[in-house]
Design an enzyme around this catalytic site. Structure first.
Site, short mmCIF file in Angstrom:
data_model
loop_
_atom_site.label_atom_id
_atom_site.label_comp_id
_atom_site.label_asym_id
_atom_site.label_seq_id
_atom_site.Cartn_x
_atom_site.Cartn_y
_atom_site.Cartn_z
N TYR A 111 0.89 -1.17 0.00
CA TYR A 111 0.00 0.00 0.00
C TYR A 111 0.92 1.21 0.00
O TYR A 111 1.01 1.94 0.97
CB TYR A 111 -0.84 -0.09 1.28
CG TYR A 111 -1.92 0.93 1.52
CD1 TYR A 111 -2.88 1.23 0.57
CD2 TYR A 111 -2.01 1.55 2.76
CE1 TYR A 111 -3.89 2.14 0.84
CE2 TYR A 111 -3.01 2.46 3.04
CZ TYR A 111 -3.95 2.75 2.08
OH TYR A 111 -4.95 3.64 2.37
N ARG A 125 -12.26 7.42 5.87
CA ARG A 125 -12.24 7.99 7.22
C ARG A 125 -12.24 9.51 7.13
O ARG A 125 -11.25 10.17 7.47
CB ARG A 125 -11.01 7.52 7.99
CG ARG A 125 -10.84 6.02 8.11
CD ARG A 125 -9.64 5.65 8.96
NE ARG A 125 -8.42 6.32 8.53
CZ ARG A 125 -7.62 5.88 7.56
NH1 ARG A 125 -7.91 4.75 6.94
NH2 ARG A 125 -6.53 6.55 7.21
N GLU A 180 -7.54 -2.23 -8.87
CA GLU A 180 -6.37 -1.50 -8.40
C GLU A 180 -5.23 -1.80 -9.37
O GLU A 180 -4.83 -2.96 -9.53
CB GLU A 180 -5.99 -1.88 -6.97
CG GLU A 180 -6.98 -1.38 -5.95
CD GLU A 180 -6.53 -1.55 -4.51
OE1 GLU A 180 -7.15 -0.93 -3.63
OE2 GLU A 180 -5.55 -2.29 -4.27
N GLU A 182 -1.65 -2.10 -10.28
CA GLU A 182 -0.45 -2.30 -9.47
C GLU A 182 0.67 -2.93 -10.31
O GLU A 182 0.44 -3.41 -11.42
CB GLU A 182 -0.76 -3.21 -8.28
CG GLU A 182 -1.92 -2.71 -7.41
CD GLU A 182 -2.03 -3.45 -6.10
OE1 GLU A 182 -1.06 -4.13 -5.70
OE2 GLU A 182 -3.09 -3.34 -5.45
N ASP A 212 -5.50 -5.84 -8.63
CA ASP A 212 -5.99 -6.31 -7.34
C ASP A 212 -7.47 -5.95 -7.25
O ASP A 212 -7.85 -4.92 -6.70
CB ASP A 212 -5.19 -5.64 -6.22
CG ASP A 212 -5.69 -6.04 -4.84
OD1 ASP A 212 -6.20 -7.16 -4.70
OD2 ASP A 212 -5.54 -5.23 -3.90
N GLN A 219 -15.17 -4.63 1.57
CA GLN A 219 -13.95 -4.19 2.25
C GLN A 219 -14.26 -3.17 3.35
O GLN A 219 -13.72 -3.26 4.46
CB GLN A 219 -12.99 -3.57 1.23
CG GLN A 219 -11.70 -3.03 1.83
CD GLN A 219 -10.85 -2.30 0.79
OE1 GLN A 219 -11.21 -2.22 -0.39
NE2 GLN A 219 -9.72 -1.77 1.21
N LYS A 232 -10.98 -8.66 -1.09
CA LYS A 232 -9.90 -8.71 -2.07
C LYS A 232 -9.46 -10.13 -2.43
O LYS A 232 -8.80 -10.33 -3.44
CB LYS A 232 -8.68 -7.94 -1.52
CG LYS A 232 -8.88 -6.43 -1.52
CD LYS A 232 -7.68 -5.75 -0.88
CE LYS A 232 -7.78 -4.24 -1.00
NZ LYS A 232 -7.50 -3.75 -2.36
N THR A 321 -1.87 0.07 -5.06
CA THR A 321 -2.41 0.91 -6.12
C THR A 321 -1.43 2.01 -6.50
O THR A 321 -0.90 2.71 -5.64
CB THR A 321 -3.73 1.55 -5.68
OG1 THR A 321 -4.62 0.52 -5.27
CG2 THR A 321 -4.37 2.34 -6.81
#
Length: 389
Positions: A111, A125, A180, A182, A212, A219, A232, A321
Protein backbone atom coordinates in the site's frame (compact mmCIF):
# COMPACT_ATOMS: atom_id res chain seq x y z
CA UNK A 1 18.12 -7.58 -38.91
CA UNK A 2 17.06 -10.81 -37.25
CA UNK A 3 15.54 -14.12 -38.23
CA UNK A 4 12.49 -13.28 -36.09
CA UNK A 5 9.95 -11.98 -38.58
CA UNK A 6 7.66 -9.91 -36.38
CA UNK A 7 6.95 -6.20 -36.66
CA UNK A 8 6.78 -6.00 -32.86
CA UNK A 9 10.32 -7.27 -32.40
CA UNK A 10 12.15 -3.95 -32.70
CA UNK A 11 13.81 -1.63 -30.20
CA UNK A 12 11.06 0.97 -30.51
CA UNK A 13 8.33 -1.59 -29.77
CA UNK A 14 7.56 -2.76 -26.20
CA UNK A 15 8.47 -6.40 -26.80
CA UNK A 16 11.63 -6.09 -28.87
CA UNK A 17 14.99 -7.71 -28.05
CA UNK A 18 15.47 -5.30 -25.12
CA UNK A 19 12.54 -6.86 -23.24
CA UNK A 20 12.31 -10.67 -23.76
CA UNK A 21 9.68 -11.58 -21.14
CA UNK A 22 9.02 -15.19 -20.13
CA UNK A 23 5.73 -17.07 -20.25
CA UNK A 24 4.30 -20.54 -20.75
CA UNK A 25 2.72 -21.49 -24.09
CA UNK A 26 1.77 -24.96 -25.35
CA UNK A 27 2.87 -26.50 -22.05
CA UNK A 28 6.43 -25.21 -22.15
CA UNK A 29 8.52 -22.25 -21.10
CA UNK A 30 8.78 -19.62 -23.82
CA UNK A 31 10.11 -16.14 -24.41
CA UNK A 32 8.04 -13.45 -26.10
CA UNK A 33 9.47 -11.97 -29.30
CA UNK A 34 7.20 -9.18 -30.43
CA UNK A 35 3.74 -10.67 -30.84
CA UNK A 36 4.90 -14.29 -30.97
CA UNK A 37 6.32 -16.82 -28.54
CA UNK A 38 9.58 -18.75 -28.93
CA UNK A 39 9.37 -22.06 -26.99
CA UNK A 40 12.66 -22.89 -25.31
CA UNK A 41 12.45 -26.68 -25.04
CA UNK A 42 13.16 -27.27 -28.76
CA UNK A 43 16.28 -25.08 -28.56
CA UNK A 44 17.43 -26.20 -25.09
CA UNK A 45 20.66 -27.56 -26.62
CA UNK A 46 21.73 -23.91 -27.02
CA UNK A 47 21.85 -23.36 -23.23
CA UNK A 48 24.50 -25.86 -22.12
CA UNK A 49 24.25 -26.76 -18.43
CA UNK A 50 20.97 -24.84 -18.16
CA UNK A 51 19.20 -26.96 -20.78
CA UNK A 52 17.02 -28.70 -18.20
CA UNK A 53 15.98 -25.38 -16.65
CA UNK A 54 14.74 -23.92 -19.92
CA UNK A 55 13.09 -27.22 -20.92
CA UNK A 56 10.63 -26.99 -18.04
CA UNK A 57 6.87 -26.62 -18.31
CA UNK A 58 6.87 -23.53 -16.05
CA UNK A 59 9.10 -20.70 -14.93
CA UNK A 60 9.66 -22.25 -11.49
CA UNK A 61 12.95 -24.08 -12.21
CA UNK A 62 14.48 -20.91 -13.66
CA UNK A 63 13.26 -18.92 -10.64
CA UNK A 64 14.98 -21.42 -8.35
CA UNK A 65 18.22 -21.41 -10.38
CA UNK A 66 19.20 -17.98 -9.05
CA UNK A 67 20.45 -14.67 -10.35
CA UNK A 68 23.61 -15.85 -12.20
CA UNK A 69 21.50 -18.31 -14.20
CA UNK A 70 18.93 -15.61 -14.97
CA UNK A 71 21.67 -13.39 -16.39
CA UNK A 72 23.20 -16.24 -18.42
CA UNK A 73 19.90 -17.35 -19.95
CA UNK A 74 18.91 -13.80 -20.83
CA UNK A 75 22.27 -13.10 -22.48
CA UNK A 76 22.01 -16.27 -24.54
CA UNK A 77 18.42 -15.47 -25.55
CA UNK A 78 19.52 -12.04 -26.72
CA UNK A 79 22.17 -13.65 -28.92
CA UNK A 80 19.80 -16.26 -30.32
CA UNK A 81 16.87 -13.95 -31.06
CA UNK A 82 18.95 -11.23 -32.71
CA UNK A 83 20.99 -13.59 -34.91
CA UNK A 84 20.50 -13.63 -38.67
CA UNK A 85 19.57 -17.31 -38.73
CA UNK A 86 17.29 -19.28 -36.43
CA UNK A 87 18.75 -21.83 -34.02
CA UNK A 88 18.10 -25.47 -34.86
CA UNK A 89 14.61 -26.49 -33.76
CA UNK A 90 13.24 -22.97 -33.31
CA UNK A 91 9.54 -22.43 -33.89
CA UNK A 92 7.28 -19.46 -33.24
CA UNK A 93 3.82 -19.81 -31.70
CA UNK A 94 0.90 -17.44 -31.04
CA UNK A 95 0.92 -15.77 -27.62
CA UNK A 96 -2.84 -15.97 -27.17
CA UNK A 97 -2.83 -19.22 -25.21
CA UNK A 98 -0.31 -18.21 -22.53
CA UNK A 99 -1.17 -19.50 -19.05
CA UNK A 100 -0.07 -18.61 -15.52
CA UNK A 101 3.71 -18.91 -15.96
CA UNK A 102 4.70 -19.96 -12.42
CA UNK A 103 3.20 -21.49 -9.31
CA UNK A 104 2.49 -18.67 -6.86
CA UNK A 105 3.93 -19.60 -3.46
CA UNK A 106 3.01 -16.70 -1.15
CA UNK A 107 1.35 -13.43 -2.09
CA UNK A 108 1.78 -10.10 -0.30
CA UNK A 109 0.14 -6.84 -1.33
CA UNK A 110 1.52 -3.48 -0.24
CA UNK A 111 0.00 0.00 0.00
CA UNK A 112 2.87 2.23 -1.08
CA UNK A 113 1.47 5.18 -3.04
CA UNK A 114 1.17 8.22 -0.79
CA UNK A 115 -1.37 9.76 -3.15
CA UNK A 116 -3.55 6.65 -3.06
CA UNK A 117 -3.22 6.19 0.71
CA UNK A 118 -4.19 9.80 1.35
CA UNK A 119 -7.16 9.63 -1.02
CA UNK A 120 -8.39 6.32 0.41
CA UNK A 121 -8.01 7.65 3.93
CA UNK A 122 -10.10 10.72 3.13
CA UNK A 123 -12.80 8.58 1.49
CA UNK A 124 -13.01 5.84 4.13
CA UNK A 125 -12.24 7.99 7.22
CA UNK A 126 -13.31 11.54 6.34
CA UNK A 127 -13.17 12.77 9.94
CA UNK A 128 -9.65 11.46 10.65
CA UNK A 129 -6.15 12.14 9.40
CA UNK A 130 -5.81 10.43 5.99
CA UNK A 131 -2.54 8.67 6.84
CA UNK A 132 -2.20 6.54 9.95
CA UNK A 133 0.95 7.26 12.00
CA UNK A 134 2.92 4.22 10.80
CA UNK A 135 2.46 4.84 7.06
CA UNK A 136 5.36 7.29 6.63
CA UNK A 137 7.78 4.92 8.39
CA UNK A 138 7.20 1.50 6.81
CA UNK A 139 5.70 -0.14 3.70
CA UNK A 140 2.24 -1.18 4.92
CA UNK A 141 1.11 -4.52 3.51
CA UNK A 142 -1.04 -7.60 4.05
CA UNK A 143 -0.89 -11.27 3.14
CA UNK A 144 -3.18 -12.10 0.24
CA UNK A 145 -4.46 -15.40 -1.12
CA UNK A 146 -2.02 -17.10 -3.49
CA UNK A 147 -4.63 -19.60 -4.64
CA UNK A 148 -6.79 -16.95 -6.31
CA UNK A 149 -4.01 -15.30 -8.32
CA UNK A 150 -5.08 -15.84 -11.94
CA UNK A 151 -3.59 -15.12 -15.33
CA UNK A 152 -4.65 -12.19 -17.48
CA UNK A 153 -7.84 -12.89 -19.41
CA UNK A 154 -9.43 -15.05 -16.72
CA UNK A 155 -13.05 -13.91 -16.10
CA UNK A 156 -13.58 -12.30 -12.69
CA UNK A 157 -16.77 -13.39 -10.94
CA UNK A 158 -18.43 -10.62 -8.93
CA UNK A 159 -18.01 -11.63 -5.28
CA UNK A 160 -20.72 -12.08 -2.68
CA UNK A 161 -20.28 -10.90 0.87
CA UNK A 162 -21.54 -8.80 3.72
CA UNK A 163 -22.16 -5.10 3.15
CA UNK A 164 -23.15 -2.29 5.46
CA UNK A 165 -26.69 -0.88 5.23
CA UNK A 166 -28.72 1.54 7.33
CA UNK A 167 -30.56 -1.46 8.78
CA UNK A 168 -27.43 -3.46 9.57
CA UNK A 169 -25.37 -5.89 7.46
CA UNK A 170 -26.86 -7.48 4.35
CA UNK A 171 -25.51 -10.30 2.18
CA UNK A 172 -25.26 -10.36 -1.59
CA UNK A 173 -23.20 -9.39 -4.63
CA UNK A 174 -20.79 -6.49 -4.26
CA UNK A 175 -22.24 -3.24 -5.60
CA UNK A 176 -18.90 -1.42 -5.58
CA UNK A 177 -16.55 -3.68 -7.52
CA UNK A 178 -13.26 -1.91 -8.27
CA UNK A 179 -9.79 -2.41 -9.69
CA UNK A 180 -6.37 -1.50 -8.40
CA UNK A 181 -3.65 -0.92 -10.99
CA UNK A 182 -0.45 -2.30 -9.47
CA UNK A 183 3.01 -3.59 -10.31
CA UNK A 184 4.04 -7.04 -9.08
CA UNK A 185 7.42 -8.61 -8.39
CA UNK A 186 8.17 -12.30 -8.89
CA UNK A 187 10.73 -13.76 -6.50
CA UNK A 188 13.41 -16.38 -7.04
CA UNK A 189 16.81 -17.50 -5.82
CA UNK A 190 17.58 -19.41 -2.63
CA UNK A 191 15.12 -19.53 0.26
CA UNK A 192 16.26 -16.92 2.75
CA UNK A 193 15.12 -14.24 5.17
CA UNK A 194 16.25 -10.72 6.12
CA UNK A 195 16.93 -9.61 2.54
CA UNK A 196 18.67 -6.23 2.57
CA UNK A 197 17.75 -3.54 0.06
CA UNK A 198 21.16 -4.03 -1.56
CA UNK A 199 20.45 -7.76 -2.07
CA UNK A 200 16.89 -7.36 -3.36
CA UNK A 201 17.85 -7.81 -7.02
CA UNK A 202 19.25 -11.27 -6.18
CA UNK A 203 15.77 -12.33 -5.09
CA UNK A 204 13.51 -10.57 -7.59
CA UNK A 205 13.44 -12.25 -10.98
CA UNK A 206 11.00 -10.07 -12.83
CA UNK A 207 8.01 -7.77 -13.02
CA UNK A 208 4.34 -8.20 -13.94
CA UNK A 209 1.28 -6.00 -13.95
CA UNK A 210 -1.31 -6.73 -11.29
CA UNK A 211 -5.02 -5.95 -10.99
CA UNK A 212 -5.99 -6.31 -7.34
CA UNK A 213 -9.76 -6.56 -7.85
CA UNK A 214 -11.47 -5.01 -4.82
CA UNK A 215 -15.04 -5.13 -3.54
CA UNK A 216 -15.14 -1.77 -1.79
CA UNK A 217 -18.46 -2.26 0.02
CA UNK A 218 -17.36 -5.65 1.40
CA UNK A 219 -13.95 -4.19 2.25
CA UNK A 220 -15.41 -1.14 4.01
CA UNK A 221 -17.57 -3.27 6.33
CA UNK A 222 -15.09 -6.04 7.15
CA UNK A 223 -11.69 -4.32 7.18
CA UNK A 224 -11.69 -2.95 10.74
CA UNK A 225 -9.57 -3.81 12.63
CA UNK A 226 -7.53 -6.43 10.74
CA UNK A 227 -7.58 -5.08 7.20
CA UNK A 228 -8.44 -6.62 3.79
CA UNK A 229 -10.00 -10.08 3.64
CA UNK A 230 -12.96 -11.20 1.51
CA UNK A 231 -13.13 -7.82 -0.24
CA UNK A 232 -9.90 -8.71 -2.07
CA UNK A 233 -9.24 -12.45 -1.80
CA UNK A 234 -11.67 -13.54 -4.54
CA UNK A 235 -9.32 -12.70 -7.49
CA UNK A 236 -6.00 -11.07 -8.29
CA UNK A 237 -5.01 -10.96 -11.97
CA UNK A 238 -1.43 -10.83 -13.24
CA UNK A 239 0.25 -10.61 -16.64
CA UNK A 240 0.88 -13.82 -18.56
CA UNK A 241 4.45 -12.68 -19.31
CA UNK A 242 7.13 -11.84 -16.72
CA UNK A 243 9.54 -9.11 -17.80
CA UNK A 244 13.00 -9.72 -16.27
CA UNK A 245 14.23 -7.17 -13.77
CA UNK A 246 17.40 -6.84 -15.88
CA UNK A 247 15.30 -5.25 -18.63
CA UNK A 248 14.72 -2.16 -16.45
CA UNK A 249 18.33 -1.03 -16.07
CA UNK A 250 17.57 2.29 -17.81
CA UNK A 251 14.32 2.85 -15.87
CA UNK A 252 15.70 3.01 -12.33
CA UNK A 253 14.91 6.19 -10.37
CA UNK A 254 15.04 7.36 -6.76
CA UNK A 255 11.88 7.17 -4.69
CA UNK A 256 10.78 10.44 -3.05
CA UNK A 257 13.23 11.50 -0.33
CA UNK A 258 12.07 10.84 3.23
CA UNK A 259 13.55 9.75 6.54
CA UNK A 260 13.88 5.98 6.92
CA UNK A 261 15.12 3.51 9.50
CA UNK A 262 18.46 1.97 8.56
CA UNK A 263 17.16 -1.33 7.18
CA UNK A 264 15.04 0.52 4.60
CA UNK A 265 17.82 2.79 3.31
CA UNK A 266 18.95 2.01 -0.25
CA UNK A 267 22.52 2.29 -1.53
CA UNK A 268 21.22 2.46 -5.11
CA UNK A 269 17.88 3.61 -6.58
CA UNK A 270 15.25 0.92 -7.06
CA UNK A 271 12.25 3.02 -7.96
CA UNK A 272 11.14 2.33 -11.54
CA UNK A 273 10.04 4.85 -14.17
CA UNK A 274 6.99 3.00 -15.45
CA UNK A 275 3.88 4.60 -16.93
CA UNK A 276 0.72 2.53 -16.60
CA UNK A 277 -2.43 2.89 -18.67
CA UNK A 278 -5.90 1.87 -17.47
CA UNK A 279 -8.45 1.12 -20.19
CA UNK A 280 -12.11 0.65 -19.18
CA UNK A 281 -14.32 -0.76 -21.95
CA UNK A 282 -12.08 0.84 -24.59
CA UNK A 283 -11.66 4.22 -22.90
CA UNK A 284 -8.31 5.14 -21.34
CA UNK A 285 -9.32 6.62 -17.99
CA UNK A 286 -5.92 6.97 -16.29
CA UNK A 287 -2.15 6.93 -16.79
CA UNK A 288 -0.54 6.46 -13.35
CA UNK A 289 3.22 6.93 -12.90
CA UNK A 290 5.03 4.26 -10.89
CA UNK A 291 7.93 6.67 -10.29
CA UNK A 292 5.67 8.46 -7.79
CA UNK A 293 5.59 5.47 -5.39
CA UNK A 294 6.78 6.28 -1.87
CA UNK A 295 8.54 2.92 -1.33
CA UNK A 296 10.52 0.83 -3.82
CA UNK A 297 10.24 -2.93 -4.29
CA UNK A 298 13.64 -3.31 -2.57
CA UNK A 299 12.30 -1.55 0.52
CA UNK A 300 9.13 -3.63 0.40
CA UNK A 301 11.11 -6.88 0.23
CA UNK A 302 13.46 -5.76 3.02
CA UNK A 303 10.50 -4.96 5.25
CA UNK A 304 8.67 -8.16 4.32
CA UNK A 305 11.60 -10.32 5.49
CA UNK A 306 13.19 -8.28 8.29
CA UNK A 307 11.31 -10.20 10.99
CA UNK A 308 12.69 -13.56 9.81
CA UNK A 309 9.95 -14.38 7.29
CA UNK A 310 11.38 -16.20 4.29
CA UNK A 311 11.25 -15.40 0.61
CA UNK A 312 11.29 -18.29 -1.85
CA UNK A 313 10.95 -18.97 -5.58
CA UNK A 314 7.43 -18.21 -6.75
CA UNK A 315 6.62 -15.67 -4.07
CA UNK A 316 4.77 -12.68 -5.48
CA UNK A 317 4.42 -9.26 -3.94
CA UNK A 318 2.59 -6.26 -5.36
CA UNK A 319 3.16 -2.55 -5.01
CA UNK A 320 -0.30 -1.43 -4.01
CA UNK A 321 -2.41 0.91 -6.12
CA UNK A 322 -0.31 3.20 -8.32
CA UNK A 323 -1.76 6.72 -8.14
CA UNK A 324 -0.48 10.22 -8.84
CA UNK A 325 -1.46 13.75 -7.87
CA UNK A 326 -3.84 14.35 -10.78
CA UNK A 327 -7.25 12.85 -11.55
CA UNK A 328 -5.95 11.30 -14.77
CA UNK A 329 -3.21 9.52 -12.77
CA UNK A 330 -5.40 7.65 -10.29
CA UNK A 331 -5.15 3.88 -10.15
CA UNK A 332 -8.58 2.80 -8.95
CA UNK A 333 -12.20 3.75 -9.49
CA UNK A 334 -12.69 4.40 -5.77
CA UNK A 335 -10.46 7.45 -6.22
CA UNK A 336 -11.69 8.44 -9.69
CA UNK A 337 -15.32 8.47 -8.52
CA UNK A 338 -14.43 9.67 -5.01
CA UNK A 339 -16.19 6.74 -3.37
CA UNK A 340 -19.04 6.73 -5.89
CA UNK A 341 -19.89 10.41 -5.70
CA UNK A 342 -18.63 11.39 -9.18
CA UNK A 343 -19.46 9.78 -12.53
CA UNK A 344 -16.71 8.55 -14.87
CA UNK A 345 -17.64 9.00 -18.55
CA UNK A 346 -16.61 6.30 -21.00
CA UNK A 347 -16.68 6.22 -24.80
CA UNK A 348 -20.15 6.56 -26.21
CA UNK A 349 -21.33 8.55 -23.20
CA UNK A 350 -21.69 5.61 -20.80
CA UNK A 351 -21.13 6.60 -17.19
CA UNK A 352 -19.80 4.52 -14.34
CA UNK A 353 -18.73 4.81 -10.73
CA UNK A 354 -17.81 1.14 -10.16
CA UNK A 355 -17.71 -1.94 -12.39
CA UNK A 356 -20.83 -3.42 -13.95
CA UNK A 357 -21.17 -6.99 -15.21
CA UNK A 358 -19.46 -7.56 -18.60
CA UNK A 359 -17.16 -4.55 -18.12
CA UNK A 360 -13.55 -5.17 -19.22
CA UNK A 361 -10.46 -3.52 -17.77
CA UNK A 362 -7.02 -3.69 -19.41
CA UNK A 363 -3.87 -2.37 -17.74
CA UNK A 364 -0.66 -1.93 -19.74
CA UNK A 365 2.68 -0.27 -18.98
CA UNK A 366 5.98 0.76 -20.56
CA UNK A 367 9.34 1.96 -19.31
CA UNK A 368 12.39 3.57 -20.93
CA UNK A 369 14.88 1.00 -22.16
CA UNK A 370 18.56 1.20 -23.10
CA UNK A 371 19.60 3.47 -25.99
CA UNK A 372 16.19 5.07 -26.33
CA UNK A 373 14.26 1.80 -26.61
CA UNK A 374 10.97 0.94 -24.92
CA UNK A 375 10.47 -1.89 -22.43
CA UNK A 376 6.99 -3.36 -22.12
CA UNK A 377 5.00 -5.06 -19.43
CA UNK A 378 2.41 -7.49 -20.78
CA UNK A 379 -1.17 -6.44 -20.22
CA UNK A 380 -3.34 -7.65 -17.39
CA UNK A 381 -6.97 -7.85 -18.47
CA UNK A 382 -10.19 -9.17 -17.03
CA UNK A 383 -13.93 -9.10 -17.69
CA UNK A 384 -16.52 -9.10 -14.91
CA UNK A 385 -18.92 -12.04 -14.78
CA UNK A 386 -22.19 -11.96 -12.79
CA UNK A 387 -22.12 -13.11 -9.17
CA UNK A 388 -22.92 -16.76 -8.45
CA UNK A 389 -26.34 -17.40 -6.88
Amino acid sequence: MTWVQDEGFTADAPFGPQTLPYGVVDGQLAVRVGNQALPLRPIAHEFGALADVVSADSLNPLLAAGCPAWTEVRARLTELTTALSAPRGATLLPIDDAVLPFTVADYVDFYSSKYHAENAGRIFRPKDEPLLPNWLHLPVGYHGRAGTVVVSGTPVVRPNGQRRSKDGPVFGPSQKLDIEAEVGFVCGGPVTSRVSTSAAADHVFGVVLVNDWSARDIQGWEAQPLGPFLGKSFATSISAWVTPLDAFSAARVHTPAHKLLDYLVEDAPWGLDLVLEVDWNGTVVSRPRFADMYYSFAQQLAHMTVNGATVRPGDLFASGTVSGPNRDQLGCFLEMSWGGRDKITLAGGEQRTFLEDDDTVRITATAPGPNGSVVGLAEVAGTVSPALP
